[in-house]
Design a protein around this motif. Structure first.
Motif, PDB file in Angstrom:
ATOM      1  N   THR A 171      24.291 -20.357 -13.098  1.00 11.46           N
ATOM      2  CA  THR A 171      25.145 -19.845 -11.420  1.00 11.46           C
ATOM      3  C   THR A 171      24.521 -20.908 -10.102  1.00 11.46           C
ATOM      4  O   THR A 171      23.369 -21.272 -10.583  1.00 11.46           O
ATOM      5  N   ASP A 172      24.720 -20.283  -9.590  1.00  7.41           N
ATOM      6  CA  ASP A 172      24.114 -21.436  -8.236  1.00  7.41           C
ATOM      7  C   ASP A 172      22.954 -20.558  -7.666  1.00  7.41           C
ATOM      8  O   ASP A 172      22.803 -20.060  -7.092  1.00  7.41           O
ATOM      9  N   SER A 173      22.289 -21.790  -7.777  1.00  8.50           N
ATOM     10  CA  SER A 173      20.290 -22.255  -7.771  1.00  8.50           C
ATOM     11  C   SER A 173      19.851 -21.967  -6.427  1.00  8.50           C
ATOM     12  O   SER A 173      19.353 -22.591  -5.601  1.00  8.50           O
ATOM     13  N   SER A 174      21.568 -22.134  -5.171  1.00 12.40           N
ATOM     14  CA  SER A 174      21.117 -22.831  -3.556  1.00 12.40           C
ATOM     15  C   SER A 174      20.038 -20.974  -3.633  1.00 12.40           C
ATOM     16  O   SER A 174      19.698 -21.299  -2.177  1.00 12.40           O
ATOM     17  N   LEU A 175      20.388 -20.211  -3.404  1.00 15.36           N
ATOM     18  CA  LEU A 175      19.580 -18.872  -3.306  1.00 15.36           C
ATOM     19  C   LEU A 175      18.329 -19.078  -3.160  1.00 15.36           C
ATOM     20  O   LEU A 175      17.212 -18.222  -2.239  1.00 15.36           O
ATOM     21  N   GLU A 176      17.452 -19.786  -4.018  1.00 16.72           N
ATOM     22  CA  GLU A 176      16.233 -19.857  -4.233  1.00 16.72           C
ATOM     23  C   GLU A 176      15.500 -18.650  -4.511  1.00 16.72           C
ATOM     24  O   GLU A 176      14.139 -18.888  -4.133  1.00 16.72           O
ATOM     25  N   ARG A 177      15.558 -17.371  -4.712  1.00 15.67           N
ATOM     26  CA  ARG A 177      14.906 -16.264  -5.037  1.00 15.67           C
ATOM     27  C   ARG A 177      15.762 -15.314  -5.630  1.00 15.67           C
ATOM     28  O   ARG A 177      17.380 -15.750  -6.645  1.00 15.67           O
ATOM     29  N   THR A 178      15.503 -14.320  -7.198  1.00 18.46           N
ATOM     30  CA  THR A 178      15.993 -13.804  -7.755  1.00 18.46           C
ATOM     31  C   THR A 178      16.648 -12.332  -6.627  1.00 18.46           C
ATOM     32  O   THR A 178      15.896 -12.069  -5.814  1.00 18.46           O
ATOM     33  N   ARG A 179      17.558 -12.065  -6.996  1.00 17.02           N
ATOM     34  CA  ARG A 179      18.621 -10.819  -6.744  1.00 17.02           C
ATOM     35  C   ARG A 179      17.087  -9.582  -7.231  1.00 17.02           C
ATOM     36  O   ARG A 179      17.228  -9.356  -7.941  1.00 17.02           O
ATOM     37  N   VAL A 180      17.827  -9.074  -5.698  1.00 15.05           N
ATOM     38  CA  VAL A 180      17.165  -7.674  -5.726  1.00 15.05           C
ATOM     39  C   VAL A 180      17.759  -6.388  -5.776  1.00 15.05           C
ATOM     40  O   VAL A 180      18.996  -6.477  -5.696  1.00 15.05           O
ATOM     41  N   PRO A 181      17.860  -5.950  -6.719  1.00 14.37           N
ATOM     42  CA  PRO A 181      19.243  -4.961  -7.259  1.00 14.37           C
ATOM     43  C   PRO A 181      18.697  -3.753  -6.715  1.00 14.37           C
ATOM     44  O   PRO A 181      18.026  -3.350  -5.915  1.00 14.37           O
ATOM     45  N   ASP A 182      19.828  -2.668  -6.982  1.00 18.24           N
ATOM     46  CA  ASP A 182      19.335  -1.676  -5.597  1.00 18.24           C
ATOM     47  C   ASP A 182      18.264  -0.984  -6.360  1.00 18.24           C
ATOM     48  O   ASP A 182      17.594  -0.247  -7.476  1.00 18.24           O
ATOM     49  N   LEU A 183      17.911  -0.537  -4.917  1.00 11.86           N
ATOM     50  CA  LEU A 183      16.905   0.675  -5.230  1.00 11.86           C
ATOM     51  C   LEU A 183      16.560   1.514  -5.089  1.00 11.86           C
ATOM     52  O   LEU A 183      16.862   2.283  -3.079  1.00 11.86           O
ATOM     53  N   SER A 184      15.514   2.813  -5.471  1.00 13.56           N
ATOM     54  CA  SER A 184      15.047   4.255  -4.316  1.00 13.56           C
ATOM     55  C   SER A 184      14.404   3.634  -4.142  1.00 13.56           C
ATOM     56  O   SER A 184      12.414   3.374  -4.038  1.00 13.56           O
ATOM     57  N   MET A 185      13.832   4.182  -2.872  1.00 17.01           N
ATOM     58  CA  MET A 185      12.571   4.047  -2.037  1.00 17.01           C
ATOM     59  C   MET A 185      12.230   5.399  -1.393  1.00 17.01           C
ATOM     60  O   MET A 185      12.694   6.251  -0.797  1.00 17.01           O
ATOM     61  N   LYS A 186      10.678   4.760  -1.502  1.00 16.39           N
ATOM     62  CA  LYS A 186      10.107   6.659  -0.999  1.00 16.39           C
ATOM     63  C   LYS A 186       8.648   5.927  -0.381  1.00 16.39           C
ATOM     64  O   LYS A 186       8.179   5.144  -0.114  1.00 16.39           O
ATOM     65  N   LEU A 187       8.673   6.928   1.128  1.00 20.14           N
ATOM     66  CA  LEU A 187       7.828   5.870   1.874  1.00 20.14           C
ATOM     67  C   LEU A 187       7.217   7.647   3.133  1.00 20.14           C
ATOM     68  O   LEU A 187       7.771   8.319   2.788  1.00 20.14           O
ATOM     69  N   TRP A 188       6.320   7.137   2.242  1.00 17.03           N
ATOM     70  CA  TRP A 188       5.257   8.510   3.221  1.00 17.03           C
ATOM     71  C   TRP A 188       4.026   7.928   4.711  1.00 17.03           C
ATOM     72  O   TRP A 188       4.025   6.339   4.634  1.00 17.03           O
ATOM     73  N   TYR A 189       3.773   8.411   5.452  1.00 18.53           N
ATOM     74  CA  TYR A 189       3.319   8.054   6.630  1.00 18.53           C
ATOM     75  C   TYR A 189       2.184   9.497   7.459  1.00 18.53           C
ATOM     76  O   TYR A 189       2.776  10.295   7.119  1.00 18.53           O
ATOM     77  N   VAL A 190       1.294   8.869   7.482  1.00 19.69           N
ATOM     78  CA  VAL A 190      -0.179   9.231   8.119  1.00 19.69           C
ATOM     79  C   VAL A 190      -0.231   8.942   9.707  1.00 19.69           C
ATOM     80  O   VAL A 190      -0.992   7.771   9.736  1.00 19.69           O
ATOM     81  N   PRO A 191      -0.316   9.356  10.644  1.00 20.70           N
ATOM     82  CA  PRO A 191      -0.803   9.131  11.566  1.00 20.70           C
ATOM     83  C   PRO A 191      -2.339   8.850  11.626  1.00 20.70           C
ATOM     84  O   PRO A 191      -2.656   7.296  12.659  1.00 20.70           O
ATOM     85  N   LEU A 192      -3.149   8.836  11.183  1.00 18.43           N
ATOM     86  CA  LEU A 192      -4.860   8.779  10.816  1.00 18.43           C
ATOM     87  C   LEU A 192      -4.876   9.752   9.691  1.00 18.43           C
ATOM     88  O   LEU A 192      -4.544  10.790   9.873  1.00 18.43           O
ATOM     89  N   LEU A 193      -5.351   8.732   8.956  1.00 20.12           N
ATOM     90  CA  LEU A 193      -6.128   8.703   7.953  1.00 20.12           C
ATOM     91  C   LEU A 193      -7.540   8.027   7.411  1.00 20.12           C
ATOM     92  O   LEU A 193      -7.775   7.640   7.714  1.00 20.12           O
ATOM     93  N   GLU A 194      -8.062   8.963   7.123  1.00 22.02           N
ATOM     94  CA  GLU A 194      -9.853   9.492   6.675  1.00 22.02           C
ATOM     95  C   GLU A 194     -10.037   8.952   4.835  1.00 22.02           C
ATOM     96  O   GLU A 194      -8.995   9.716   4.307  1.00 22.02           O
ATOM     97  N   LEU A 195     -10.816   7.394   4.848  1.00 24.35           N
ATOM     98  CA  LEU A 195     -11.405   7.219   3.478  1.00 24.35           C
ATOM     99  C   LEU A 195     -12.628   7.898   3.106  1.00 24.35           C
ATOM    100  O   LEU A 195     -13.393   6.770   2.796  1.00 24.35           O
ATOM    101  N   PRO A 196     -13.091   9.086   3.062  1.00 28.03           N
ATOM    102  CA  PRO A 196     -14.564   9.217   2.509  1.00 28.03           C
ATOM    103  C   PRO A 196     -14.954   8.932   1.993  1.00 28.03           C
ATOM    104  O   PRO A 196     -15.724   8.394   1.718  1.00 28.03           O
ATOM    105  N   GLU A 197     -14.056   8.743   0.808  1.00 22.98           N
ATOM    106  CA  GLU A 197     -14.833   8.165  -0.721  1.00 22.98           C
ATOM    107  C   GLU A 197     -15.418   6.215  -0.066  1.00 22.98           C
ATOM    108  O   GLU A 197     -16.732   6.128  -0.253  1.00 22.98           O
TER     109      GLU A 197
END
Length: 332
Positions: A243-269
């Protein structure tokens, strides 16, 4: 004459030492030590290669050409000047290709390539104490991908109070913040797919390879491939139609994405605090549900040893939270 202690070591033991040394530059220098070293160095099965950025030929040679050619051969100088200009229709490689350096290491089984970083951290993360870490595992295509980011990542200097949490009570991402996270995710995916493309080129030249890592000098992200993933890539290469390699990267397939967000996170350990903490986990759509990532080592981010445990702790704590965003991403 005093006996050379190295002569008392067996070849197998010398190879163990060379594998512990690992660094390709140091190993190559060992070739000039003795004929025995020269015969054994390239049989090392573990190699670490830090690739320097490629200097533009015009910048590197301009002074030399000015002195050597301008006076004696002015026409020859202008020929060099024009020839050394970058072709606007061709993508310039910003670093030396690994296969140029590694061509002698035919027995290598484990390889770690460290690439130069273009301008350090991505401009999407503002502030000196911001954080961006990502890790990807690839076979012939992406297997899983995780991104950990924060607007601030600092060592805790005092216990958090209720006032600290009240100032960061926005538990929902705004439209602008969500768009920024999507752009950041795409940027990291592009970087990972470009590294994977490079790793496939190395695999074509080194048939003994079983494990590979491609990271960057800023320790921002890394692409990992184990023995099973390498075998999968080799099988896909056999059946792959040109195939044409001019893209110079691997194709990214269809993905499922899950995102978590925390405004302030304390890491006591580990004694850190993260503000604006975000965790993104992606898997191919046909790969089932997104797991916790513990068994696969998905949260083993690159970085300083004192901080790596904090990154893992942050990812574990965020995945415990019920509130998350779910999206899909089309292939590109």
């Amino acid at each position: 004459m005093e006996e050379d202690c190295f002569d008392r070591l067996t070849d197998d033991l010398l190879l163990v030492i060379f594998n512990k040394l690992g660094d390709a530059k140091s190993l190559t220098r060992c070739v000039s030590v003795s004929k025995r070293f020269a015969s054994l160095v390239f049989e090392a099965d573990t190699v670490f290669l830090s690739i320097p950025p490629r200097k533009h030929p015009l910048r590197r040679n301009l002074f030399k050409i000015l002195i050597g050619k301008l006076i004696a051969k002015p026409l020859h100088f202008f020929h060099h000047f024009i020839a050394d200009r970058p072709d606007t229709n061709r993508k310039a490689v910003s670093f030396y290709l690994p296969k140029e350096v590694l061509k002698q290491f035919r027995q290598v089984k484990t390889m770690h390539i460290e690439l130069p970083s273009d301008g350090g951290k991505t401009g999407l993360m503002e502030g000196n104490d911001s954080l961006l870490k990502w890790k990807a595992r690839f076979g012939s295509e992406i297997k899983n991908f995780v991104i950990l980011s924060a607007t601030s990542f600092q060592k805790r200097v005092r216990p958090l109070s209720s006032d600290d949490f009240s100032e960061n009570n926005g538990e929902v991402l705004t439209d602008g913040q969500l768009k920024l996270q999507i752009v950041l995710t795409i940027s990291c995916l592009l970087a990972a797919s470009a590294r994977h493309y490079l790793m496939k080129q190395v695999l074509e030249e080194h048939h003994a390879l079983e494990n590979m890592i491609a990271s960057d000098v800023c320790k921002q992200g890394k692409v990992c491939m184990g023995k099973d993933e390498v075998a999968e890539i080799r099988n896909s290469m056999k059946s792959m139609v040109a195939t044409d390699s001019s893209l110079e990267r691997t194709r990214v397939p269809d993905l499922s994405m899950k995102l978590w967000y925390v405004p302030l996170l304390e890491l006591p350990e580990n004694g850190y605090i993260m503000r604006g903490a975000t965790l993104v986990v992606l898997r191919p759509n046909d790969d089932g549900q997104i797991g916790n990532g513990r068994k696969s080592g998905l949260f083993d981010f690159d970085g300083e040893e004192c901080e790596k445990k904090a990154y893992s702790e942050a990812a574990r704590e965020m995945m415990k939270m019920k509130k998350s965003y779910r999206m899909t991403m089309e292939s590109f």
